[in-house]
Scaffold this active site. Structure first.
Site, short mmCIF file in Angstrom:
data_model
loop_
_atom_site.label_atom_id
_atom_site.label_comp_id
_atom_site.label_asym_id
_atom_site.label_seq_id
_atom_site.Cartn_x
_atom_site.Cartn_y
_atom_site.Cartn_z
N ASP A 254 6.78 -2.63 0.31
CA ASP A 254 7.41 -1.82 -0.57
C ASP A 254 8.30 -1.66 -0.56
O ASP A 254 9.26 -2.07 -0.29
CB ASP A 254 6.25 -0.35 0.60
CG ASP A 254 6.47 -0.27 1.68
OD1 ASP A 254 8.13 0.10 2.11
OD2 ASP A 254 6.56 -0.79 2.80
N GLU B 209 6.78 10.47 7.80
CA GLU B 209 8.21 9.60 9.16
C GLU B 209 9.53 10.89 9.79
O GLU B 209 10.11 10.13 10.62
CB GLU B 209 8.26 8.55 8.95
CG GLU B 209 9.17 8.77 7.44
CD GLU B 209 9.65 7.01 7.30
OE1 GLU B 209 10.66 6.70 7.60
OE2 GLU B 209 9.93 6.38 6.31
#
Length: 220
Positions: free
Chosen positions: A23, A115
């Protein structure tokens, strides 16, 4: 788990899985996608990439368009993700993603990157995430993927948002037995890989379901 050091990527890879990917975001600077496509080590080629698209209610990743096009031209299966801020309006965050991301057949379902909690209450976080997920699902007609780490999964996702495909970031795990086998699709196992064509360290992921399940988390 059958870990094996792969010099081409600078890290150990869990070789029991056959579909490996990365990613990226603007933090990876300008990427040479043609070089990325050609990298191979110990029989492993990168097969997919998730690209950061948006963040919060108004931000867009300045490298998204270039990376999104480059990934497709490199014949990598691609997905787009949104970095979620619990202090921002979930509907505006969903709209931000929808405005910037056009998905095509074969692309991965949209991803919410969860997150950070920013001091918000459990109910604010869970309800906000649910609203983002439902809004994005209605637009793209596919169930989005939740990316998070082990601690946040156990506190906020488990028991609340179990119906969504899960992408877990866990760099310490040697195995995945602490996560639900029925909806865990991706595992980010390292943030320290290297890939020719990309400057700096790169996040590495594997698809942990059976290979023929890959299309179940993609745009039909």
């Amino acid at each position: 788990m059958d870990w094996k050091p792969v010099s081409a990527f600078g890290i150990r890879l869990p070789m029991r899985y056959s579909i490996h990917g990365i990613d990226v975001s603007r933090h990876n600077a300008r990427i040479d996608w043609e070089r990325v496509r050609q990298v191979e080590g110990d029989g492993v080629r990168l097969q997919f990439v998730f690209v950061k698209a948006t963040e919060g209610a108004t931000l867009a990743d300045r490298s998204f368009d270039r990376n999104w096009t480059g990934a497709r031209e490199a014949n990598l299966r691609r997905g787009a993700y949104h970095f979620y801020h619990p202090t921002r309006d979930p509907l505006k965050q969903a709209d931000n993603f929808i405005r910037h991301v056009e998905l095509q057949a074969g692309d991965f379902a949209p991803v919410v990157d969860f997150e950070t909690v920013n001091g918000q209450s459990d109910s604010t976080i869970i309800n906000g995430l649910r609203l983002w997920l439902e809004t994005v699902e209605e637009h793209y007609s596919v169930r989005p993927i939740i990316y998070t780490n082990g601690n946040l999964y156990k506190r906020y996702i488990k028991g609340n948002l179990d119906d969504y495909p899960l992408w877990i970031a866990d760099y310490s795990a040697e195995h995945l037995r602490t996560y639900p086998a029925d909806n865990l699709y991706f595992w980010q196992h390292s943030d320290a890989g290297v890939v020719r064509g990309i400057r700096g360290r790169v996040d590495f992921n594997v698809f942990v379901m059976d290979d023929d399940e890959l299309t179940s988390v993609c745009i039909p």
